[in-house]
Design a protein around this motif. Structure first.
Motif, PDB file in Angstrom:
ATOM      1  N   TYR A 178       0.830  -1.197   0.000  1.00  0.00           N
ATOM      2  CA  TYR A 178       0.000   0.000   0.000  1.00  0.00           C
ATOM      3  C   TYR A 178       0.871   1.256   0.000  1.00  0.00           C
ATOM      4  N   PHE A 179       0.449   2.224  -0.800  1.00  0.00           N
ATOM      5  CA  PHE A 179       1.146   3.510  -0.914  1.00  0.00           C
ATOM      6  C   PHE A 179       2.611   3.323  -1.304  1.00  0.00           C
ATOM      7  N   ASP A 180       2.897   2.194  -1.989  1.00  0.00           N
ATOM      8  CA  ASP A 180       4.258   1.879  -2.455  1.00  0.00           C
ATOM      9  C   ASP A 180       5.258   1.840  -1.306  1.00  0.00           C
ATOM     10  N   SER A 181       4.789   1.467  -0.124  1.00  0.00           N
ATOM     11  CA  SER A 181       5.637   1.482   1.071  1.00  0.00           C
ATOM     12  C   SER A 181       6.665   0.349   1.087  1.00  0.00           C
ATOM     13  N   SER A 182       6.471  -0.668   0.239  1.00  0.00           N
ATOM     14  CA  SER A 182       7.412  -1.797   0.202  1.00  0.00           C
ATOM     15  C   SER A 182       8.009  -1.962  -1.195  1.00  0.00           C
ATOM     16  N   ASP A 183       8.222  -0.843  -1.848  1.00  0.00           N
ATOM     17  CA  ASP A 183       8.716  -0.863  -3.228  1.00  0.00           C
ATOM     18  C   ASP A 183      10.233  -0.993  -3.248  1.00  0.00           C
ATOM     19  N   SER A 184      10.702  -2.223  -3.020  1.00  0.00           N
ATOM     20  CA  SER A 184      12.138  -2.478  -3.049  1.00  0.00           C
ATOM     21  C   SER A 184      12.371  -3.927  -3.430  1.00  0.00           C
ATOM     22  N   ALA A 185      13.514  -4.204  -4.019  1.00  0.00           N
ATOM     23  CA  ALA A 185      13.855  -5.582  -4.368  1.00  0.00           C
ATOM     24  C   ALA A 185      13.912  -6.452  -3.122  1.00  0.00           C
ATOM     25  N   GLU A 186      14.414  -5.897  -2.028  1.00  0.00           N
ATOM     26  CA  GLU A 186      14.521  -6.673  -0.789  1.00  0.00           C
ATOM     27  C   GLU A 186      13.151  -7.115  -0.307  1.00  0.00           C
ATOM     28  N   ALA A 187      12.194  -6.197  -0.277  1.00  0.00           N
ATOM     29  CA  ALA A 187      10.856  -6.537   0.195  1.00  0.00           C
ATOM     30  C   ALA A 187      10.193  -7.552  -0.724  1.00  0.00           C
ATOM     31  N   ARG A 188      10.353  -7.360  -2.031  1.00  0.00           N
ATOM     32  CA  ARG A 188       9.754  -8.311  -2.964  1.00  0.00           C
ATOM     33  C   ARG A 188      10.398  -9.688  -2.857  1.00  0.00           C
ATOM     34  N   ASN A 189      11.693  -9.728  -2.673  1.00  0.00           N
ATOM     35  CA  ASN A 189      12.361 -11.021  -2.539  1.00  0.00           C
ATOM     36  C   ASN A 189      11.940 -11.744  -1.260  1.00  0.00           C
ATOM     37  N   GLN A 190      11.687 -10.999  -0.202  1.00  0.00           N
ATOM     38  CA  GLN A 190      11.163 -11.616   1.011  1.00  0.00           C
ATOM     39  C   GLN A 190       9.783 -12.226   0.757  1.00  0.00           C
ATOM     40  N   MET A 191       8.956 -11.507   0.020  1.00  0.00           N
ATOM     41  CA  MET A 191       7.633 -12.028  -0.305  1.00  0.00           C
ATOM     42  C   MET A 191       7.742 -13.252  -1.205  1.00  0.00           C
ATOM     43  N   ARG A 192       8.623 -13.203  -2.185  1.00  0.00           N
ATOM     44  CA  ARG A 192       8.811 -14.359  -3.066  1.00  0.00           C
ATOM     45  C   ARG A 192       9.267 -15.591  -2.286  1.00  0.00           C
ATOM     46  N   ALA A 193      10.153 -15.384  -1.325  1.00  0.00           N
ATOM     47  CA  ALA A 193      10.629 -16.499  -0.507  1.00  0.00           C
ATOM     48  C   ALA A 193       9.491 -17.081   0.325  1.00  0.00           C
ATOM     49  N   SER A 194       8.638 -16.203   0.844  1.00  0.00           N
ATOM     50  CA  SER A 194       7.507 -16.667   1.639  1.00  0.00           C
ATOM     51  C   SER A 194       6.529 -17.472   0.791  1.00  0.00           C
ATOM     52  N   VAL A 195       6.239 -16.973  -0.416  1.00  0.00           N
ATOM     53  CA  VAL A 195       5.337 -17.694  -1.315  1.00  0.00           C
ATOM     54  C   VAL A 195       5.936 -19.036  -1.718  1.00  0.00           C
ATOM     55  N   ALA A 196       7.231 -19.055  -2.015  1.00  0.00           N
ATOM     56  CA  ALA A 196       7.888 -20.299  -2.409  1.00  0.00           C
ATOM     57  C   ALA A 196       7.812 -21.339  -1.301  1.00  0.00           C
ATOM     58  N   ALA A 197       8.047 -20.918  -0.058  1.00  0.00           N
ATOM     59  CA  ALA A 197       7.965 -21.847   1.071  1.00  0.00           C
ATOM     60  C   ALA A 197       6.541 -22.376   1.234  1.00  0.00           C
ATOM     61  N   GLN A 198       5.551 -21.487   1.015  1.00  0.00           N
ATOM     62  CA  GLN A 198       4.159 -21.926   1.142  1.00  0.00           C
ATOM     63  C   GLN A 198       3.791 -22.913   0.044  1.00  0.00           C
ATOM     64  N   ARG A 199       4.293 -22.700  -1.162  1.00  0.00           N
ATOM     65  CA  ARG A 199       4.027 -23.639  -2.248  1.00  0.00           C
ATOM     66  C   ARG A 199       4.562 -25.037  -1.902  1.00  0.00           C
ATOM     67  N   THR A 200       5.776 -25.095  -1.354  1.00  0.00           N
ATOM     68  CA  THR A 200       6.339 -26.386  -0.957  1.00  0.00           C
ATOM     69  C   THR A 200       5.474 -27.045   0.107  1.00  0.00           C
ATOM     70  N   ALA A 201       5.073 -26.268   1.106  1.00  0.00           N
ATOM     71  CA  ALA A 201       4.248 -26.812   2.188  1.00  0.00           C
ATOM     72  C   ALA A 201       2.906 -27.307   1.659  1.00  0.00           C
ATOM     73  N   ASP A 202       2.289 -26.533   0.752  1.00  0.00           N
ATOM     74  CA  ASP A 202       1.002 -26.932   0.186  1.00  0.00           C
ATOM     75  C   ASP A 202       1.129 -28.220  -0.615  1.00  0.00           C
ATOM     76  N   TYR A 203       2.187 -28.313  -1.400  1.00  0.00           N
ATOM     77  CA  TYR A 203       2.365 -29.507  -2.230  1.00  0.00           C
ATOM     78  C   TYR A 203       2.596 -30.736  -1.360  1.00  0.00           C
ATOM     79  N   ARG A 204       3.346 -30.537  -0.300  1.00  0.00           N
ATOM     80  CA  ARG A 204       3.621 -31.654   0.609  1.00  0.00           C
ATOM     81  C   ARG A 204       2.340 -32.127   1.291  1.00  0.00           C
ATOM     82  N   SER A 205       1.510 -31.184   1.704  1.00  0.00           N
ATOM     83  CA  SER A 205       0.304 -31.538   2.452  1.00  0.00           C
ATOM     84  C   SER A 205      -0.844 -31.977   1.550  1.00  0.00           C
ATOM     85  N   GLY A 206      -0.777 -31.587   0.276  1.00  0.00           N
ATOM     86  CA  GLY A 206      -1.862 -31.928  -0.640  1.00  0.00           C
ATOM     87  C   GLY A 206      -3.073 -31.036  -0.498  1.00  0.00           C
ATOM     88  N   THR A 207      -2.936 -29.946   0.245  1.00  0.00           N
ATOM     89  CA  THR A 207      -4.017 -28.969   0.396  1.00  0.00           C
ATOM     90  C   THR A 207      -3.425 -27.569   0.245  1.00  0.00           C
TER      91      THR A 207
END
Length: 336
Positions: A178-207
């Motif tokens: 919001y309001f471009d408050s996290s407009d940085s490569a660092e913030a986006r990479n943190q979000m990408r890492a979080s999404v990637a970890a969630q994808r692994t967890a979801d695939y492992r659990s099957g849900t």
């Protein structure tokens, strides 16, 4: 000819649609209502409510309506469609792919490509109805679907007029906060890492883990816009049992592709008419103003509603904040 999965051409799934009136707004006595379905080019069958002026002869100007992001057609988009039908338009309010009564699996996923296609599929459907003039087609997008509507208008010249109300640029918010408050490569990479970890967890659990809808219970220190969302989605004003925002929300990874998209990349090239409608008390107002500043041509209009919050333009906010006649006049002038 026997159809196989490799046979080209459209195919619609059979959906079980609720036939009784289950909207969060009253039914108009001036409008005929029916449930309809149509398909997109990915093979998903979409469910819609069709609103038609009673006694109207065709062919009529027609509108495809959707939004907000995470809502269903029984909420704001249906209200917009019915209000426009009262003013002479045939309108369909549809549930996007993977949500509401529409098809698509897994559920509660979002895709900028597929969701823009959903708007274009609605235009496909309207363009071949005998009671619709295919030269007089428009779209209305509310909240996050405002950005989708602009993207669809940039992609599809059949859309002769576009109205976006209390719009979000979802790709901008996903990438920058919001309001471009996290407009940085660092913030986006943190979000990408979080999404990637969630994808692994979801695939492992099957849900798929759910992100949760509007925060409930609402903390005392919640920002005003969160209180506004609660007041709409979590109270009788706007609650609906099929609404993502009213219940468990999207999957955690459901909207992750928005971060790598640029929804409004080509809006400067929209030649047809656009109205951007926003309240000046909305936390999202900056997105509407910024989008309007990029539009080209003398057929573009910015309408600011003084004192209106983001959700006031969902349903009027109890103070008649939505300028229905102004919207209808714009559409009539540009759809003929």
């Amino acid at each position: 000819m026997t159809r196989t999965d490799s046979t080209p051409g459209p195919r619609e799934d059979t959906l079980e649609l609720t036939q009784e009136w289950d909207k969060v707004f009253p039914r108009s006595t001036q409008v005929d209502h029916a449930k309809v379905t149509f398909h997109n080019r990915f093979g998903t069958t979409l469910a819609a409510d069709l609103y038609r002026p009673q006694g109207a002869g065709g062919p009529l100007p027609a509108l495809a309506v959707s939004g907000p992001f995470g809502a269903v057609k029984e909420q704001s988009s249906g209200l917009y469609a019915q209000a426009m039908a009262e003013r002479g338009f045939l309108a369909v309010a549809f549930d996007p792919s993977f949500t509401g009564e529409s098809g698509g699996a897994p559920r509660y996923m979002a895709s900028p490509d597929i969701n823009i296609e959903d708007f274009q599929a609605a235009v496909d459907y309207l363009s071949v109805r005998e009671d619709v003039d295919p030269e007089r087609l428009g779209v209305i997008g509310v909240c996050g679907w405002g950005g989708m509507a602009l993207a669809a208008a940039a992609a599809d010249p059949r859309i002769k007029a576009t109205v976006v109300s209390t719009m979000y640029d979802l790709s901008r918010v996903a990438a920058n906060g919001y309001f471009d408050s996290s407009d940085s490569a660092e913030a986006r990479n943190q979000m990408r890492a979080s999404v990637a970890a969630q994808r692994t967890a979801d695939y492992r659990s099957g849900t798929y883990a759910m992100a949760g809808g509007v925060v409930d219970p609402l903390p005392d220190d919640a920002p005003d816009f969160a209180k506004d969302y609660y007041a709409y989605y979590k109270t009788p004003r706007g609650y609906h049992p099929r609404s993502l925002n009213s219940n468990d929300g999207w999957t955690v990874i459901g909207g992750s592709s928005l971060m790598n998209a640029t929804l409004l990349g080509y809006i400067e090239e929209i030649e047809n008419a656009v109205m951007i409608l926003h309240g000046d008390a909305a936390h999202s107002y900056y997105m509407g103003k910024d989008a309007f500043a990029r539009l080209q041509g003398d057929n573009k209009e910015m309408v600011t509603v003084p004192g209106a919050s983001h959700t006031d333009l969902y349903d009027g906010g109890g103070k008649e904040a939505i300028p229905w006649e102004r919207i209808a006049e714009f559409l009539t002038a540009n759809l003929g």
